[in-house]
Design a protein around this motif. Structure first.
Motif, PDB file in Angstrom:
ATOM      1  N   GLY A   6       1.596  37.580  12.560  1.00  0.00           N
ATOM      2  CA  GLY A   6       2.021  36.532  13.482  1.00  0.00           C
ATOM      3  C   GLY A   6       1.208  36.532  14.761  1.00  0.00           C
ATOM      4  O   GLY A   6       0.879  35.475  15.315  1.00  0.00           O
ATOM      5  N   HIS A   7       0.859  37.720  15.255  1.00  0.00           N
ATOM      6  CA  HIS A   7       0.010  37.830  16.445  1.00  0.00           C
ATOM      7  C   HIS A   7      -1.411  37.370  16.130  1.00  0.00           C
ATOM      8  O   HIS A   7      -2.044  36.681  16.929  1.00  0.00           O
ATOM      9  N   ALA A   8      -1.909  37.781  14.976  1.00  0.00           N
ATOM     10  CA  ALA A   8      -3.296  37.484  14.611  1.00  0.00           C
ATOM     11  C   ALA A   8      -3.559  35.983  14.567  1.00  0.00           C
ATOM     12  O   ALA A   8      -4.640  35.517  14.937  1.00  0.00           O
ATOM     13  N   ALA A   9      -2.566  35.216  14.118  1.00  0.00           N
ATOM     14  CA  ALA A   9      -2.744  33.768  14.016  1.00  0.00           C
ATOM     15  C   ALA A   9      -3.068  33.151  15.375  1.00  0.00           C
ATOM     16  O   ALA A   9      -3.907  32.246  15.477  1.00  0.00           O
ATOM     17  N   LEU A  10      -2.415  33.645  16.436  1.00  0.00           N
ATOM     18  CA  LEU A  10      -2.677  33.118  17.772  1.00  0.00           C
ATOM     19  C   LEU A  10      -3.925  33.727  18.393  1.00  0.00           C
ATOM     20  O   LEU A  10      -4.723  33.030  19.016  1.00  0.00           O
ATOM     21  N   ILE A  11      -4.095  35.039  18.216  1.00  0.00           N
ATOM     22  CA  ILE A  11      -5.266  35.700  18.792  1.00  0.00           C
ATOM     23  C   ILE A  11      -6.550  35.110  18.223  1.00  0.00           C
ATOM     24  O   ILE A  11      -7.564  34.989  18.916  1.00  0.00           O
ATOM     25  N   ARG A  12      -6.504  34.701  16.958  1.00  0.00           N
ATOM     26  CA  ARG A  12      -7.668  34.032  16.360  1.00  0.00           C
ATOM     27  C   ARG A  12      -8.048  32.787  17.166  1.00  0.00           C
ATOM     28  O   ARG A  12      -9.237  32.532  17.417  1.00  0.00           O
ATOM     29  N   GLU A  13      -7.051  32.010  17.574  1.00  0.00           N
ATOM     30  CA  GLU A  13      -7.316  30.803  18.347  1.00  0.00           C
ATOM     31  C   GLU A  13      -7.960  31.131  19.682  1.00  0.00           C
ATOM     32  O   GLU A  13      -8.888  30.459  20.133  1.00  0.00           O
ATOM     33  N   TYR A  14      -7.483  32.178  20.326  1.00  0.00           N
ATOM     34  CA  TYR A  14      -8.040  32.573  21.617  1.00  0.00           C
ATOM     35  C   TYR A  14      -9.504  32.989  21.467  1.00  0.00           C
ATOM     36  O   TYR A  14     -10.367  32.595  22.264  1.00  0.00           O
TER      37      TYR A  14
END
Length: 265
Positions: free
Chosen positions: A240-248
């Motif tokens: 779940g964290h990785a999905a957002l960190i990828r965007e950053y």
């Protein structure tokens, strides 16, 4: 004179190239190897201590070693770095035999192979008010949204648990790092959570914004702890964290993403 001008041009080009060279990030999203059952979805455990899984962990960590991250970031509380340092320096063989966490089994295993002195904690725990979210839906009589939330959760549980039965550890890890899996992780926040409640009830948007904020803060720690001498880093976090960190990372010109599939091939 022409030689001097040419030499200066080459030096300028070299400096510019060095300045613009992006740092590589191997971002690894994962399910929790030692699932404590605290997530909304109730997922079956994977036998991470089986002989087959342990062999896979050795192979995966060797391949990540070849990638060569200079630092490895893990989902450990940033404010408890001293505890992580103590944990890192415990008897390694004992940890591998008794601790199922992905931090131990994959991150620590890889860091030891690379002779790193430590792992880097970058987690910032915040409350996830799921109960309040459900209360807002019920108060607003959002029966369709409640049903959709139930269906999404049950489908996620079913997919994960079916894959657990049929897949190897590496296959599970590769699946959780596909765009499909990451999109499904993000989808719930906007499709369900952000819609929750009456028009003047912002419990849903508050939950979603706090989730984005938490991950942004975590990414800030990664940015600040990545030094000029670090060419490659690895980040191991829940999917779940990785999905957002990828965007950053995608929108940060300092970094470039390295897909897990290219490292494990």
């Amino acid at each position: 004179m022409q030689k001097i001008i040419l030499l200066l041009a080459l030096i300028t080009f070299s400096i510019t190239s060095a300045q613009t060279k992006k740092k590589q990030i191997l971002l690894i999203g994962t399910f929790h190897y030692a699932n404590p059952g605290l997530d909304v979805a109730q997922l079956n455990n994977f036998n991470i201590m089986s002989e087959k899984s342990q062999k896979e962990l050795e192979i995966m960590s060797e391949k990540i070693k070849k990638f060569g991250p200079d630092k490895i970031f893990v989902e450990w509380e940033f404010k408890k770095q001293a505890e992580l340092d103590q944990f890192y320096n415990k008897n390694t063989d004992s940890l591998f035999k008794n601790n199922k966490s992905e931090i131990t089994q994959l991150a620590l295993r890889t860091a030891k192979k690379l002779n790193h002195k430590k792992l880097y904690g970058m987690n910032l725990y915040t409350r996830f008010p799921y109960d309040s979210l459900m209360m807002s839906m019920e108060k607003a009589n959002q029966k369709d949204l409640i049903a959709k939330n139930k269906a999404i959760t049950e489908n996620f549980e079913k997919q994960h648990n079916e894959k657990i039965r049929k897949s190897s550890l590496q296959e599970m890890m590769l699946y959780y790092n596909t765009k499909q899996a990451e999109n499904e992780n993000l989808q719930w926040y906007l499709e369900v959570a952000n819609r929750a409640g009456n028009p003047d009830d912002f419990t849903g948007p508050s939950l979603v914004s706090n989730w984005y904020k938490r991950n942004l803060y975590m990414y800030s720690i990664i940015q600040k702890l990545t030094e000029s001498t670090d060419n490659k880093i690895m980040i191991l976090v829940g999917a779940g964290h990785a999905a957002l960190i990828r965007e950053y990372i995608t929108h940060d010109p300092t970094f470039e993403l390295v897909e897990l599939s290219t490292v494990l091939k």
